[in-house]
Design a protein around this motif. Structure first.
Motif, short mmCIF file in Angstrom:
data_model
loop_
_atom_site.label_atom_id
_atom_site.label_comp_id
_atom_site.label_asym_id
_atom_site.label_seq_id
_atom_site.Cartn_x
_atom_site.Cartn_y
_atom_site.Cartn_z
N GLU A 1 0.85 -1.18 0.00
CA GLU A 1 0.00 0.00 0.00
C GLU A 1 0.90 1.24 0.00
OE1 GLU A 1 -3.20 -0.03 -0.26
OE2 GLU A 1 -3.42 -2.21 -0.14
N ARG A 2 0.28 2.40 -0.19
CA ARG A 2 1.06 3.62 -0.34
C ARG A 2 2.02 3.86 0.81
NH1 ARG A 2 -1.42 9.70 -1.43
NH2 ARG A 2 0.59 10.77 -1.57
N ASN A 3 1.59 3.63 2.04
CA ASN A 3 2.42 3.94 3.20
C ASN A 3 3.01 2.70 3.88
OD1 ASN A 3 2.03 6.78 3.04
ND2 ASN A 3 -0.02 6.52 3.91
N THR A 4 2.87 1.55 3.26
CA THR A 4 3.48 0.35 3.85
C THR A 4 4.87 0.15 3.25
OG1 THR A 4 2.41 -1.07 2.22
CG2 THR A 4 1.28 -0.76 4.32
N PRO A 5 5.81 -0.35 4.05
CA PRO A 5 7.19 -0.38 3.59
C PRO A 5 7.54 -1.64 2.79
CG PRO A 5 7.07 -1.12 5.87
CD PRO A 5 5.67 -0.74 5.47
N VAL A 6 8.68 -1.55 2.13
CA VAL A 6 9.36 -2.73 1.60
C VAL A 6 10.44 -3.10 2.61
CG1 VAL A 6 10.95 -3.54 -0.17
CG2 VAL A 6 8.91 -2.28 -0.83
N ARG A 7 10.42 -4.37 3.03
CA ARG A 7 11.36 -4.84 4.06
C ARG A 7 12.56 -5.51 3.39
NH1 ARG A 7 6.26 -6.38 5.30
NH2 ARG A 7 6.60 -8.60 4.88
N LEU A 8 13.74 -5.21 3.91
CA LEU A 8 14.99 -5.78 3.40
C LEU A 8 15.69 -6.53 4.52
CD1 LEU A 8 16.38 -2.60 1.54
CD2 LEU A 8 14.87 -4.35 0.61
N ALA A 9 16.00 -7.79 4.28
CA ALA A 9 16.72 -8.60 5.26
C ALA A 9 18.06 -9.00 4.65
CB ALA A 9 15.90 -9.83 5.65
N PHE A 10 19.16 -8.45 5.18
CA PHE A 10 20.50 -8.73 4.67
C PHE A 10 21.12 -9.86 5.49
CE2 PHE A 10 19.69 -4.40 3.31
CZ PHE A 10 20.17 -4.40 2.01
N ARG A 11 21.47 -10.94 4.80
CA ARG A 11 22.07 -12.12 5.43
C ARG A 11 23.18 -12.66 4.53
NH1 ARG A 11 19.11 -10.40 8.61
NH2 ARG A 11 17.43 -11.36 9.84
N GLY A 12 24.42 -12.60 4.98
CA GLY A 12 25.50 -13.19 4.21
C GLY A 12 25.62 -12.56 2.83
N ASP A 13 25.42 -13.39 1.77
CA ASP A 13 25.59 -12.89 0.41
C ASP A 13 24.27 -12.69 -0.32
OD1 ASP A 13 24.84 -15.50 0.16
OD2 ASP A 13 26.50 -16.11 -1.13
N GLU A 14 23.17 -12.49 0.43
CA GLU A 14 21.89 -12.25 -0.21
C GLU A 14 21.03 -11.28 0.60
OE1 GLU A 14 20.11 -16.13 -0.45
OE2 GLU A 14 19.05 -15.88 1.46
N VAL A 15 20.08 -10.65 -0.09
CA VAL A 15 19.10 -9.80 0.56
C VAL A 15 17.72 -10.29 0.15
CG1 VAL A 15 19.25 -8.06 -1.31
CG2 VAL A 15 18.23 -7.45 0.89
N VAL A 16 16.84 -10.42 1.13
CA VAL A 16 15.47 -10.83 0.88
C VAL A 16 14.58 -9.59 0.94
CG1 VAL A 16 13.55 -12.29 1.63
CG2 VAL A 16 15.92 -13.09 1.89
N LEU A 17 13.89 -9.31 -0.14
CA LEU A 17 12.95 -8.18 -0.20
C LEU A 17 11.54 -8.71 0.00
CD1 LEU A 17 15.31 -7.76 -2.57
CD2 LEU A 17 14.08 -5.61 -2.88
N GLU A 18 10.78 -8.07 0.88
CA GLU A 18 9.41 -8.51 1.16
C GLU A 18 8.49 -7.31 1.28
OE1 GLU A 18 8.83 -12.03 3.96
OE2 GLU A 18 10.71 -11.17 4.71
N ALA A 19 7.21 -7.54 0.93
CA ALA A 19 6.17 -6.53 1.16
C ALA A 19 4.86 -7.27 1.38
CB ALA A 19 6.05 -5.57 -0.01
N GLY A 20 3.93 -6.60 2.06
CA GLY A 20 2.65 -7.25 2.38
C GLY A 20 2.75 -8.03 3.67
N SER A 21 1.57 -8.45 4.18
CA SER A 21 1.53 -9.23 5.41
C SER A 21 0.54 -10.38 5.26
CB SER A 21 1.11 -8.33 6.59
OG SER A 21 -0.17 -7.78 6.36
N GLY A 22 0.36 -11.12 6.34
CA GLY A 22 -0.44 -12.33 6.28
C GLY A 22 -1.86 -12.15 5.80
N ASP A 23 -2.48 -11.01 6.12
CA ASP A 23 -3.87 -10.79 5.73
C ASP A 23 -3.99 -10.07 4.39
OD1 ASP A 23 -4.66 -11.94 8.12
OD2 ASP A 23 -4.67 -10.00 9.18
N GLU A 24 -2.86 -9.85 3.72
CA GLU A 24 -2.87 -9.11 2.45
C GLU A 24 -2.09 -9.90 1.41
OE1 GLU A 24 -0.74 -5.76 3.78
OE2 GLU A 24 -2.46 -4.74 4.70
#
Length: 379
Positions: free
Chosen positions: A281-304
């Motif tokens: 959504e407009r004001n919901t973030p994109v989450r970045l998880a940096f681990r070792g040699d990769e980054v996981v990008l996520e958006a949205g939650s369980g009910d969306e």
């Protein structure tokens, strides 16, 4: 008054001048564009709304001296639509007639005596390459605020000290800073100005394609002509009123020590953020998880709706989970002008710095830095 000029030359000059015309003028005459044929055979087109002025000077094939004022936006639409033939412009009484090939337009004139005089350019201060100027302003203006109720955040702060120009802008959620070199008229020239962000961005973009240098006209600290700045290049000149110079002490906001650094290809990062952000959504973030040699990008939650994407990354430091407004992140990535993006972080709640991955010329601070505030993740 009359003149003849090439259609493409006239259309480009009219379009550039029309940029400064107000959409809703406080008085009707400000919707006009002033056309003057001088005794020396030049055509000057000008517009002014008491805040911003624009003027273009053209050399004419033929002309008779005189002055006329016509609707600027209508003239811009007409000249853009004309066929590729010479344009004849003739004033007949209270009307102006534009003829090009088989096309003929008649425009009503406006009272030129009611039109305000254009402001005088401040003293010339120095020069900078038009492409460098356009690039630097574009990088910084993305961070300027859009809320006119906070005018000091809608501007770009310009600090000049000798041969170094520093541009800065912030809307409280991100901060962009760019340093560049220029050629000052005086080696010890020093000045600070706050320029409306939208106006500066439009001006830099319009002057950036000329291939010539841009002359910047402004007063030094305590000099005459304060409250105004001017830019000129290739027969075009524009002035704008300055904002109040008050601005946050931004240098203290820029972190110098980090616990983590990530580098990854800019284009791949941009595309991944765009894809993941489709479910944000407009004001919901994109989450970045940096681990070792990769980054996981996520958006949205369980009910969306949800999205996840993994990218390889060159990463040094402590593993970190951090989240950003995806539009702010994309605008920063679009501004860094580098094939490699470098994101330097401290914790998930402290500002991160986005720069180009290429090293600084002197091995020190890069010439462009984009600070972005993270969005606090719910536990």
């Amino acid at each position: 008054m009359m003149f003849r000029v090439d259609r493409d030359v006239l259309a480009e000059a009219v379009a550039w001048t029309a940029r400064s015309l107000p959409a809703r003028p406080s008085v009707p005459v400000l919707a006009g564009m002033r056309l003057e044929v001088t005794e020396s055979g030049q055509l000057k087109l000008s517009g002014f709304d008491y805040e911003v002025s624009a003027e273009v000077t053209l050399e004419l094939q033929t002309g008779e001296a005189g002055v006329v004022l016509v609707s600027g936006r209508l003239l811009a639409e007409i000249t853009r639509a004309l066929p590729a033939q010479p344009v004849d412009f003739v004033v007949e009484g209270a009307k102006a007639v534009v003829t090009c090939g088989s096309a003929r337009f008649t425009l009503l004139t406006m009272p030129v005596e009611d039109y305000p005089s254009l402001p005088t350019m401040p003293p010339a201060a120095g020069r900078v390459g038009s492409d460098v100027f356009a690039s630097a302003v574009g990088q910084v203006a993305v961070a300027a605020g859009k809320d006119d109720t906070l005018p000091m955040l809608t501007g770009v702060r310009v600090e000049i000290e000798g041969d170094t120009v520093t541009l800065a802008a912030t809307d409280r959620y991100r901060l962009a800073v760019r340093e560049l070199k220029w050629q000052p008229g005086q080696p010890d020239f020093s000045a600070i100005a706050m320029i409306p962000g939208r106006t500066l961005a439009d001006t830099a973009k319009a002057l950036g394609g000329t291939g010539a240098e841009v002359e910047i006209a402004m007063s030094s600290a305590g000099g005459t002509g304060e409250g105004m700045i001017g830019f000129s290049s290739a027969g075009r000149r524009t002035t704008t009123r300055l904002l109040d110079p008050e601005f946050p002490k931004y240098r203290s906001l820029l972190p110098t020590e980090f616990s983590a650094r990530a580098e990854l290809p800019t284009a791949a990062f941009v595309e991944a953020v765009k894809r993941v952000a489709l479910v944000a959504e407009r004001n919901t973030p994109v989450r970045l998880a940096f681990r070792g040699d990769e980054v996981v990008l996520e958006a949205g939650s369980g009910d969306e709706a949800q999205a996840v994407e993994v990218l390889p990354v060159e990463f040094e430091g402590d593993d970190i989970n951090i989240a950003f407004n995806h539009q702010f992140l994309l605008e920063g990535l679009g501004a860094i002008d580098s094939d490699v993006a470098r994101l330097q972080m401290t914790t998930s709640t402290k500002p991160a710095i986005l720069t180009g991955g290429k090293p600084a010329d002197d091995g020190g601070v890069p010439d462009y830095r984009y600070l972005i505030m993270p969005i606090r993740l719910s536990s």
